[in-house]
Scaffold this motif. Structure first.
Motif, short mmCIF file in Angstrom:
data_model
loop_
_atom_site.label_atom_id
_atom_site.label_comp_id
_atom_site.label_asym_id
_atom_site.label_seq_id
_atom_site.Cartn_x
_atom_site.Cartn_y
_atom_site.Cartn_z
N LEU A 169 -60.95 -96.75 41.91
CA LEU A 169 -61.35 -95.37 41.64
C LEU A 169 -60.25 -94.41 42.13
N HIS A 170 -59.81 -93.56 41.25
CA HIS A 170 -58.75 -92.62 41.62
C HIS A 170 -59.17 -91.18 41.39
N SER A 171 -58.98 -90.37 42.40
CA SER A 171 -59.37 -88.97 42.30
C SER A 171 -58.17 -88.13 41.89
N GLU A 172 -58.44 -87.14 41.07
CA GLU A 172 -57.38 -86.26 40.58
C GLU A 172 -56.90 -85.32 41.68
N HIS A 173 -55.80 -84.68 41.39
CA HIS A 173 -55.22 -83.77 42.37
C HIS A 173 -55.90 -82.41 42.36
N LEU A 174 -55.57 -81.67 43.37
CA LEU A 174 -56.05 -80.30 43.50
C LEU A 174 -54.86 -79.38 43.23
N HIS A 175 -55.14 -78.32 42.52
CA HIS A 175 -54.12 -77.29 42.33
C HIS A 175 -54.59 -76.03 43.03
N ILE A 176 -53.64 -75.20 43.40
CA ILE A 176 -53.99 -73.94 44.04
C ILE A 176 -53.68 -72.82 43.07
N GLU A 177 -54.70 -72.04 42.74
CA GLU A 177 -54.52 -70.94 41.79
C GLU A 177 -53.73 -71.44 40.57
N SER A 178 -54.15 -72.57 40.05
CA SER A 178 -53.56 -73.17 38.85
C SER A 178 -52.14 -73.69 39.04
N GLN A 179 -51.66 -73.69 40.27
CA GLN A 179 -50.31 -74.21 40.49
C GLN A 179 -50.35 -75.40 41.42
N LYS A 180 -49.37 -76.24 41.25
CA LYS A 180 -49.25 -77.36 42.15
C LYS A 180 -48.99 -76.82 43.56
N MET A 181 -49.63 -77.44 44.51
CA MET A 181 -49.45 -77.00 45.88
C MET A 181 -48.06 -77.44 46.37
N SER A 182 -47.31 -76.51 46.86
CA SER A 182 -46.00 -76.89 47.41
C SER A 182 -45.57 -75.89 48.46
N LYS A 183 -44.78 -76.37 49.37
CA LYS A 183 -44.35 -75.49 50.45
C LYS A 183 -43.47 -74.36 49.93
N SER A 184 -42.67 -74.66 48.90
CA SER A 184 -41.77 -73.62 48.41
C SER A 184 -42.54 -72.50 47.71
N LEU A 185 -43.68 -72.83 47.12
CA LEU A 185 -44.47 -71.78 46.47
C LEU A 185 -45.30 -70.99 47.48
N PRO B 68 -66.14 -82.65 39.54
CA PRO B 68 -66.11 -84.11 39.44
C PRO B 68 -64.72 -84.67 39.77
N TYR B 69 -64.69 -85.78 40.47
CA TYR B 69 -63.45 -86.22 41.09
C TYR B 69 -62.33 -86.58 40.13
N ARG B 70 -62.68 -86.87 38.89
CA ARG B 70 -61.62 -87.26 37.96
C ARG B 70 -60.99 -86.07 37.25
N LYS B 71 -61.44 -84.88 37.64
CA LYS B 71 -60.91 -83.69 36.99
C LYS B 71 -60.05 -82.93 37.99
N LYS B 72 -58.97 -82.36 37.51
CA LYS B 72 -58.15 -81.55 38.41
C LYS B 72 -58.99 -80.42 38.96
N LEU B 73 -58.83 -80.17 40.22
CA LEU B 73 -59.62 -79.12 40.85
C LEU B 73 -58.72 -77.91 41.05
N ASN B 74 -59.11 -76.81 40.44
CA ASN B 74 -58.32 -75.60 40.62
C ASN B 74 -58.90 -74.83 41.81
N PHE B 75 -58.21 -74.94 42.90
CA PHE B 75 -58.68 -74.33 44.14
C PHE B 75 -58.23 -72.87 44.17
N THR B 76 -59.19 -71.95 44.12
CA THR B 76 -58.85 -70.53 44.18
C THR B 76 -59.65 -69.87 45.30
N PHE B 77 -59.14 -68.78 45.79
CA PHE B 77 -59.87 -68.09 46.84
C PHE B 77 -61.12 -67.43 46.28
N GLU B 78 -61.05 -67.03 45.04
CA GLU B 78 -62.24 -66.52 44.38
C GLU B 78 -63.31 -67.62 44.34
#
Length: 477
Positions: free
Chosen positions: A256-272, A299-309
């Motif tokens: 079972l593999h869970s998808e990644h999380l994005h922040i405000e539709s962007q990949k999480m990265s230190k440079s951003l 659901p875990y197989r879907k990318k999660l768009n993590f937003t503050f809203e």
RNA sequence: GGCGCGGUAGCCAAGUGGUAAGGCAGAGGUCUGCAAAACCUUUAUUCGGCGGUUCGAUCCCGCCCCGCGCCUCCA
């Protein structure tokens, strides 16, 4: 319908049941403790927690092993930079990880195992691989030769048959015969930490720890192996190659593999600048329950768009459920039972169960709960909700919260919350009660000026006063 | 280039061959001395675009556009 999971190995939804008996033997890839774990990691760990809880809800016993990778390149580099020993360095982040996990209410796996405490098991596994002719030594390091494992690529569904020796430049510092070969045991390098072993002085490669520890605690074939999508290749692929080359049996039945999380539709990265740890979010004033809810609701197989809203919305959503819980507890009800309300309760539970059975469709499960809550609020409004419906509603919430675990408020306190300091005057419960009593008297006399004055004073102290149909209610903000 | 995922209302997000769950926000209302809080109602003729199959497609097929992941350490 039975419990079903999407299996990366077969790329299909399959009905799940354990191989033997009632015990599910599960292995999950835990943290590499070189830093504070970020919120994307916790998406995966939250998924694993939901998985754990659902398996148990479905009546299975669990034997879940999670590893902690506490020897690895980044750790060694960071520890050296700080002039610390491996143990001193990793201990700090291991501790932090479990503190964070506890805040997110992640259950502890039955076995948490550290790589550094299992060197002998790894050595043994490597030796078995050598006996089976799957390894070679180059400059003191031992490698796994993937050409000895024809099924290599079956998990990630890649075809590596075209890859030939020397076809690619070796980007690693070690010499490999084939680009895809991976290291099992790394030869000691100058000042780096090492173990004295029959394979020579050195340290384990990353992949071997999972194979060795999983099989030590769970046997040759696991029921479930889970982790983030990025681990499918090469990590899990390599685990399969190692394990199955030793046992000649399937390493794990379900992947079972869970998808990644994005922040405000962007990949999480230190440079951003959108790289968050749990600690960062808590410092910003967000509640752990809200974070947990947000992480679990998609659901875990879907990318999660993590937003503050979204995080704010999650907090409000939880609040609504708590209001309902409070309303259930504080409303006077007629005796008896409303049939329709009863039916809605069983329906809610049934839909909730079916949704989670369906590859952990948390979004659908939540919808079932909300439909029920709305219907029952309606019933309460219209006095169609009776005394004997109360425990049914409690049962619905209990089932929901047994999995999502967000209803009980986390302790607000600690250095994290700046709010409490902003209120000019802190009032104790008894002081509040006294003031409220006075206000009640004033209201009785219809002295609303005085009543409002007290309410304003309480508000300044961070106390919210509510006059409801069933009497007065207050809470700290 | 290879393998894979996704594009559904302002945001997040389910779902099904028969005409769109849910949450948040918004709008209206109920309650209230006033508030606040809470609760209720309501919000997509429409599911990236164009064709095709079908009595009927958001859901099946084809093509196209857009976003993303893995193929190297990575949850």
């Amino acid at each position: 319908m039975a419990l079903r999971f999407y299996n990366t190995l077969t790329q299909e939804i399959e009905t799940f049941s354990p191989l033997t008996g009632n015990t599910v033997r599960m292995y999950t890839c835990g943290p590499t403790v070189y830093n504070f774990v970020h919120i994307g990691n916790f998406r995966t760990f939250t998924f694993q927690d939901i998985l754990r809880r659902w398996l148990r809800y479905r009546g299975y016993d669990l034997r879940h092993v999670m590893n902690v990778t506490d020897v690895e390149d980044k750790i060694i580099a960071n520890a050296a930079k700080e002039g610390k020993s491996l143990e001193d360095y990793t201990q700090r982040y291991t501790k932090a990880f479990f503190e964070d996990a506890a805040k997110l209410r992640l259950e502890q796996p039955e076995h948490v195992v550290k790589a550094t405490e299992h060197i002998p098991v790894m050595i043994e596994a490597i030796q078995q691989l050598s006996q089976n002719g799957c390894t070679y030594v180059s400059e003191g390091s031992t490698y796994f030769r993937i050409s000895t494992f024809p099924e290599y690529g079956k998990l990630s569904h890649n075809d590596f048959s075209g890859i030939r020796s020397g076809a690619r430049v070796d980007i690693d510092e070690y010499d490999k015969a084939d680009a895809r070969d991976f290291v099992l045991w790394k030869a000691r390098k100058n000042a780096e930490p090492y173990w004295k072993t029959p394979l020579g002085d050195g340290r384990p490669g990353w992949h071997i720890e999972c194979s060795a520890m999983a099989m030590k605690y769970l046997g040759e074939t696991l029921d479930i192996h889970a982790g983030g999508v990025d681990l499918a290749f090469p990590h899990h692929e390599n685990e399969i190659a190692q394990s199955e080359s030793i046992t000649h049996r399937p390493f794990s039945r379900f992947w079972l593999h869970s998808e990644h999380l994005h922040i405000e539709s962007q990949k999480m990265s230190k440079s951003l600048g959108n790289f968050y740890t749990l600690r960062d979010l808590l410092k910003m004033g967000y509640r752990p329950e809200a974070i947990r809810y947000l992480l679990a609701s998609v659901p875990y197989r879907k990318k999660l768009n993590f937003t503050f809203e979204g995080l704010t919305a999650a907090g409000k959503t939880i609040k609504r459920l708590r209001e309902f819980e409070l309303r259930l507890a504080s409303t006077k009800l007629r005796p008896g039972r409303n049939e329709q309300a009863s039916e809605r309760a069983s329906e809610a539970i049934r839909t909730f169960e079916e949704s989670l059975d369906d590859n952990l469709n948390t979004a659908e499960a939540l919808a079932a709960v909300f439909e029920y809550v709305r219907a029952m609020n309606n019933a309460l409004d219209h006095y169609e909700f009776q005394e004997e419906n109360r425990w049914e509603a409690a049962r619905v919430l209990q089932v929901f919260d047994g999995i999502f675990d967000v209803l009980k408020p986390s302790p607000q306190g600690g250095a994290d919350t700046a709010d409490s300091a902003s209120g000019s005057a802190y009032l104790s419960d008894s002081e509040i009660e006294t003031l409220l009593e006075e206000r009640a008297q004033a209201r009785k006399m219809r002295d609303f000026a005085r009543s409002d004055e007290i309410r304003a004073r309480l508000q300044n102290a961070g106390i919210l006063v509510e006059d409801t149909k069933d009497g007065l209610r207050w809470k700290r903000r």
